[in-house]
Design a protein around this motif. Structure first.
Motif, PDB file in Angstrom:
ATOM      1  N   ALA A  53       0.841  -1.206   0.000  1.00 51.06           N
ATOM      2  CA  ALA A  53       0.000   0.000   0.000  1.00 51.06           C
ATOM      3  C   ALA A  53       0.872   1.251   0.000  1.00 51.06           C
ATOM      4  O   ALA A  53       0.537   2.251   0.620  1.00 51.06           O
ATOM      5  CB  ALA A  53      -0.951  -0.022   1.197  1.00 51.06           C
ATOM      6  N   GLY A  54       2.016   1.172  -0.685  1.00 49.49           N
ATOM      7  CA  GLY A  54       2.925   2.306  -0.764  1.00 49.49           C
ATOM      8  C   GLY A  54       3.725   2.544   0.503  1.00 49.49           C
ATOM      9  O   GLY A  54       4.447   3.526   0.609  1.00 49.49           O
ATOM     10  N   ILE A  55       3.607   1.652   1.460  1.00 49.56           N
ATOM     11  CA  ILE A  55       4.311   1.794   2.739  1.00 49.56           C
ATOM     12  C   ILE A  55       5.507   0.850   2.748  1.00 49.56           C
ATOM     13  O   ILE A  55       5.349  -0.359   2.545  1.00 49.56           O
ATOM     14  CB  ILE A  55       3.367   1.480   3.917  1.00 49.56           C
ATOM     15  N   PRO A  56       6.714   1.379   2.961  1.00 50.10           N
ATOM     16  CA  PRO A  56       7.884   0.500   2.993  1.00 50.10           C
ATOM     17  C   PRO A  56       7.963  -0.262   4.312  1.00 50.10           C
ATOM     18  O   PRO A  56       7.891   0.317   5.389  1.00 50.10           O
ATOM     19  CB  PRO A  56       9.061   1.467   2.847  1.00 50.10           C
ATOM     20  N   LEU A  57       8.043  -1.582   4.191  1.00 49.01           N
ATOM     21  CA  LEU A  57       8.233  -2.461   5.344  1.00 49.01           C
ATOM     22  C   LEU A  57       9.488  -3.280   5.064  1.00 49.01           C
ATOM     23  O   LEU A  57       9.835  -3.497   3.903  1.00 49.01           O
ATOM     24  CB  LEU A  57       7.017  -3.372   5.525  1.00 49.01           C
ATOM     25  N   TYR A  58      10.151  -3.755   6.086  1.00 50.51           N
ATOM     26  CA  TYR A  58      11.429  -4.439   5.892  1.00 50.51           C
ATOM     27  C   TYR A  58      11.389  -5.838   6.483  1.00 50.51           C
ATOM     28  O   TYR A  58      10.718  -6.091   7.482  1.00 50.51           O
ATOM     29  CB  TYR A  58      12.554  -3.611   6.515  1.00 50.51           C
ATOM     30  N   ALA A  59      12.114  -6.741   5.825  1.00 48.13           N
ATOM     31  CA  ALA A  59      12.141  -8.135   6.263  1.00 48.13           C
ATOM     32  C   ALA A  59      13.551  -8.690   6.149  1.00 48.13           C
ATOM     33  O   ALA A  59      14.273  -8.373   5.203  1.00 48.13           O
ATOM     34  CB  ALA A  59      11.186  -8.976   5.412  1.00 48.13           C
ATOM     35  N   ASP A  60      13.916  -9.520   7.112  1.00 43.07           N
ATOM     36  CA  ASP A  60      15.119 -10.325   7.001  1.00 43.07           C
ATOM     37  C   ASP A  60      14.679 -11.630   6.353  1.00 43.07           C
ATOM     38  O   ASP A  60      13.835 -12.353   6.903  1.00 43.07           O
ATOM     39  CB  ASP A  60      15.726 -10.600   8.376  1.00 43.07           C
ATOM     40  N   LEU A  61      15.212 -11.923   5.168  1.00 46.62           N
ATOM     41  CA  LEU A  61      14.788 -13.087   4.391  1.00 46.62           C
ATOM     42  C   LEU A  61      15.882 -14.141   4.408  1.00 46.62           C
ATOM     43  O   LEU A  61      16.981 -13.938   3.884  1.00 46.62           O
ATOM     44  CB  LEU A  61      14.459 -12.670   2.958  1.00 46.62           C
ATOM     45  N   ILE A  62      15.575 -15.284   4.986  1.00 45.01           N
ATOM     46  CA  ILE A  62      16.509 -16.399   5.097  1.00 45.01           C
ATOM     47  C   ILE A  62      16.453 -17.203   3.809  1.00 45.01           C
ATOM     48  O   ILE A  62      15.371 -17.539   3.320  1.00 45.01           O
ATOM     49  CB  ILE A  62      16.154 -17.269   6.313  1.00 45.01           C
ATOM     50  N   VAL A  63      17.620 -17.527   3.261  1.00 37.92           N
ATOM     51  CA  VAL A  63      17.711 -18.226   1.979  1.00 37.92           C
ATOM     52  C   VAL A  63      17.465 -19.725   2.178  1.00 37.92           C
ATOM     53  O   VAL A  63      18.095 -20.358   3.026  1.00 37.92           O
ATOM     54  CB  VAL A  63      19.092 -18.013   1.327  1.00 37.92           C
ATOM     55  N   LEU A  64      16.528 -20.258   1.378  1.00 41.61           N
ATOM     56  CA  LEU A  64      16.233 -21.695   1.410  1.00 41.61           C
ATOM     57  C   LEU A  64      16.119 -22.224  -0.011  1.00 41.61           C
ATOM     58  O   LEU A  64      15.695 -21.500  -0.911  1.00 41.61           O
ATOM     59  CB  LEU A  64      14.899 -21.966   2.107  1.00 41.61           C
ATOM     60  N   PRO A  65      16.452 -23.486  -0.215  1.00 44.71           N
ATOM     61  CA  PRO A  65      16.292 -24.088  -1.545  1.00 44.71           C
ATOM     62  C   PRO A  65      14.846 -24.550  -1.774  1.00 44.71           C
ATOM     63  O   PRO A  65      14.562 -25.733  -1.955  1.00 44.71           O
ATOM     64  CB  PRO A  65      17.261 -25.272  -1.507  1.00 44.71           C
ATOM     65  N   ILE A  66      13.914 -23.599  -1.729  1.00 48.40           N
ATOM     66  CA  ILE A  66      12.498 -23.912  -1.945  1.00 48.40           C
ATOM     67  C   ILE A  66      12.131 -23.599  -3.384  1.00 48.40           C
ATOM     68  O   ILE A  66      12.753 -22.768  -4.025  1.00 48.40           O
ATOM     69  CB  ILE A  66      11.585 -23.133  -0.969  1.00 48.40           C
ATOM     70  N   ARG A  67      11.103 -24.271  -3.886  1.00 54.48           N
ATOM     71  CA  ARG A  67      10.706 -24.103  -5.285  1.00 54.48           C
ATOM     72  C   ARG A  67       9.331 -23.486  -5.458  1.00 54.48           C
ATOM     73  O   ARG A  67       9.075 -22.806  -6.428  1.00 54.48           O
ATOM     74  CB  ARG A  67      10.714 -25.455  -5.990  1.00 54.48           C
ATOM     75  N   ASP A  68       8.441 -23.743  -4.547  1.00 52.48           N
ATOM     76  CA  ASP A  68       7.053 -23.358  -4.742  1.00 52.48           C
ATOM     77  C   ASP A  68       6.758 -21.890  -4.451  1.00 52.48           C
ATOM     78  O   ASP A  68       5.736 -21.370  -4.867  1.00 52.48           O
ATOM     79  CB  ASP A  68       6.139 -24.226  -3.877  1.00 52.48           C
ATOM     80  N   PHE A  69       7.639 -21.222  -3.723  1.00 53.97           N
ATOM     81  CA  PHE A  69       7.420 -19.825  -3.345  1.00 53.97           C
ATOM     82  C   PHE A  69       8.690 -19.032  -3.555  1.00 53.97           C
ATOM     83  O   PHE A  69       9.786 -19.533  -3.338  1.00 53.97           O
ATOM     84  CB  PHE A  69       7.002 -19.715  -1.875  1.00 53.97           C
ATOM     85  N   ASP A  70       8.541 -17.772  -3.956  1.00 55.65           N
ATOM     86  CA  ASP A  70       9.697 -16.885  -4.057  1.00 55.65           C
ATOM     87  C   ASP A  70      10.033 -16.302  -2.693  1.00 55.65           C
ATOM     88  O   ASP A  70      11.187 -16.245  -2.296  1.00 55.65           O
ATOM     89  CB  ASP A  70       9.433 -15.748  -5.045  1.00 55.65           C
ATOM     90  N   VAL A  71       9.007 -15.846  -1.983  1.00 57.53           N
ATOM     91  CA  VAL A  71       9.185 -15.244  -0.668  1.00 57.53           C
ATOM     92  C   VAL A  71       8.063 -15.730   0.244  1.00 57.53           C
ATOM     93  O   VAL A  71       6.905 -15.814  -0.173  1.00 57.53           O
ATOM     94  CB  VAL A  71       9.157 -13.700  -0.745  1.00 57.53           C
ATOM     95  N   ILE A  72       8.427 -16.050   1.477  1.00 61.14           N
ATOM     96  CA  ILE A  72       7.452 -16.391   2.513  1.00 61.14           C
ATOM     97  C   ILE A  72       7.649 -15.401   3.649  1.00 61.14           C
ATOM     98  O   ILE A  72       8.741 -15.301   4.206  1.00 61.14           O
ATOM     99  CB  ILE A  72       7.652 -17.831   3.035  1.00 61.14           C
ATOM    100  N   LEU A  73       6.612 -14.658   3.961  1.00 61.38           N
ATOM    101  CA  LEU A  73       6.662 -13.727   5.090  1.00 61.38           C
ATOM    102  C   LEU A  73       6.036 -14.434   6.280  1.00 61.38           C
ATOM    103  O   LEU A  73       4.838 -14.714   6.284  1.00 61.38           O
ATOM    104  CB  LEU A  73       5.926 -12.433   4.760  1.00 61.38           C
TER     105      LEU A  73
END
Length: 134
Positions: A53-73
């Motif tokens: 919604a135009g609001i910047p939010l930040y995430a620490d994204l842990i790298v995993l060898p997953i295939r079905d999703f690009d990002v999981i919050l």
């Protein structure tokens, strides 16, 4: 968004589009999957910008060898942004620590818009400054 995930993740393939190097965590994380297998990782992209919604939010994204999703919050991100999920109405209400509130409403079939890998890569060309529109 996955309230069943304790952490937030990015697929190794999707992360390869980022023009930044992940940080090495001081430990190896053992991640259990819904299928009962384990994945191990020690890489994380810190403070990745996600715009909702135009609001910047930040995430620490842990790298995993997953295939079905690009990002999981996961719950780490949802709780940091004081999110409240209403599964029946397919909404997530955010109550940010600074007092700002907004609502994300999922679609008929998908809770987030689907964009192509190429389009997402363009968003990520600037490293973690890339964002996903929701």
């Amino acid at each position: 968004m996955d309230s069943g995930a304790s952490h937030s993740f990015i697929s190794a393939r999707f992360a390869s589009c980022l023009d930044v190097t992940p940080d090495c965590m001081s430990y190896i994380l053992d991640v259990s999957t819904p299928t009962g297998t384990s994945m191990y990782t020690d890489s994380v992209y810190r403070s990745c910008k996600i715009s909702m919604a135009g609001i910047p939010l930040y995430a620490d994204l842990i790298v995993l060898p997953i295939r079905d999703f690009d990002v999981i919050l996961g719950m780490d991100w949802l709780s940091a942004h004081r999110a409240r999920m209403d599964c029946y109405h397919k909404t997530v209400d955010f109550y940010l620590p600074d007092g700002m509130t907004f609502q994300f409403k999922g679609g008929k079939w998908f809770s987030t818009p689907i964009i192509s890998f190429i389009r997402a890569s363009r968003y990520l060309e600037k490293g973690c400054e890339g964002y996903w529109r929701m």
